[in-house]
Scaffold this motif. Structure first.
Motif, PDB file in Angstrom:
ATOM      1  N   LYS A 101       0.929  -1.029  -0.340  1.00  0.00           N
ATOM      2  CA  LYS A 101       0.115  -0.107   0.083  1.00  0.00           C
ATOM      3  C   LYS A 101       0.843   1.226  -0.057  1.00  0.00           C
ATOM      4  O   LYS A 101       0.569   1.810  -0.931  1.00  0.00           O
ATOM      5  N   LEU A 102       1.844   1.098   1.031  1.00  0.00           N
ATOM      6  CA  LEU A 102       2.823   2.626   0.954  1.00  0.00           C
ATOM      7  C   LEU A 102       3.662   2.780  -0.581  1.00  0.00           C
ATOM      8  O   LEU A 102       3.898   3.761  -1.317  1.00  0.00           O
ATOM      9  N   GLN A 103       3.443   1.941  -1.484  1.00  0.00           N
ATOM     10  CA  GLN A 103       4.586   1.568  -2.227  1.00  0.00           C
ATOM     11  C   GLN A 103       3.983   2.365  -3.260  1.00  0.00           C
ATOM     12  O   GLN A 103       3.818   2.738  -4.252  1.00  0.00           O
ATOM     13  N   LYS A 104       2.726   2.177  -3.415  1.00  0.00           N
ATOM     14  CA  LYS A 104       1.217   2.587  -4.121  1.00  0.00           C
ATOM     15  C   LYS A 104       1.267   3.494  -3.944  1.00  0.00           C
ATOM     16  O   LYS A 104       1.448   4.661  -5.538  1.00  0.00           O
ATOM     17  N   LYS A 105       1.036   3.830  -2.927  1.00  0.00           N
ATOM     18  CA  LYS A 105       1.258   5.880  -2.396  1.00  0.00           C
ATOM     19  C   LYS A 105       2.623   6.410  -3.225  1.00  0.00           C
ATOM     20  O   LYS A 105       2.160   7.033  -3.296  1.00  0.00           O
ATOM     21  N   TYR A 110       5.331  10.231  -7.219  1.00  0.00           N
ATOM     22  CA  TYR A 110       5.544  10.591  -8.306  1.00  0.00           C
ATOM     23  C   TYR A 110       4.423  11.004  -9.744  1.00  0.00           C
ATOM     24  O   TYR A 110       4.962  11.907  -9.827  1.00  0.00           O
ATOM     25  N   ASP A 111       3.898  10.233  -9.607  1.00  0.00           N
ATOM     26  CA  ASP A 111       2.453  10.520 -10.815  1.00  0.00           C
ATOM     27  C   ASP A 111       2.708  11.992 -10.696  1.00  0.00           C
ATOM     28  O   ASP A 111       2.098  12.474 -12.087  1.00  0.00           O
TER      29      ASP A 111
END
Length: 115
Positions: A101-105, A110-111
């Motif tokens: 979940k943290l990686q997705k955030k 970045y996006d």
């Protein structure tokens, strides 16, 4: 089974419990209020053990007297280890989900920043 063999098996089971719980002879002897030498003799089957001492040892290791006598020690210790490993695996899976979940955030941030 001869009396000497029986005492030897009980002593070996007690030693196995102690090692499975990563406890030293000094720690266990102090808790049982006996000398290290006395505990060593019990573990090595060199001395007879009375029922009250056996009950005290069983209580200390949180097992039944019958499990010490009947050589079911490995089963109870193994079951405890299996339960602990299962719990640790679940905790690891939970942490893995958090990391994902943290990686997705981070990727989303970045996006948004256009990086």
């Amino acid at each position: 089974m001869t009396n000497e063999k029986f005492i030897s098996v009980i002593g070996a089971n007690i030693k196995q419990l102690r090692l499975a719980q990563a406890k030293g002879q000094t720690e266990v002897a102090n808790a049982l209020k006996i000398s290290v030498a006395a505990l060593s003799k019990i573990e090595n089957g060199q001395t007879d053990i009375n029922i009250s001492r056996l009950a005290q040892i069983a209580k200390y290791f949180e097992v039944s007297v019958s499990s010490i006598i009947s050589n079911e020690v490995t089963t109870s210790v193994s079951q405890n280890v299996v339960e602990e490993i299962t719990e640790l695996k679940q905790q690891l899976l939970d942490k893995d989900v958090e990391v994902m979940k943290l990686q997705k955030k981070v990727i989303d941030l970045y996006d948004k920043l256009g990086l």
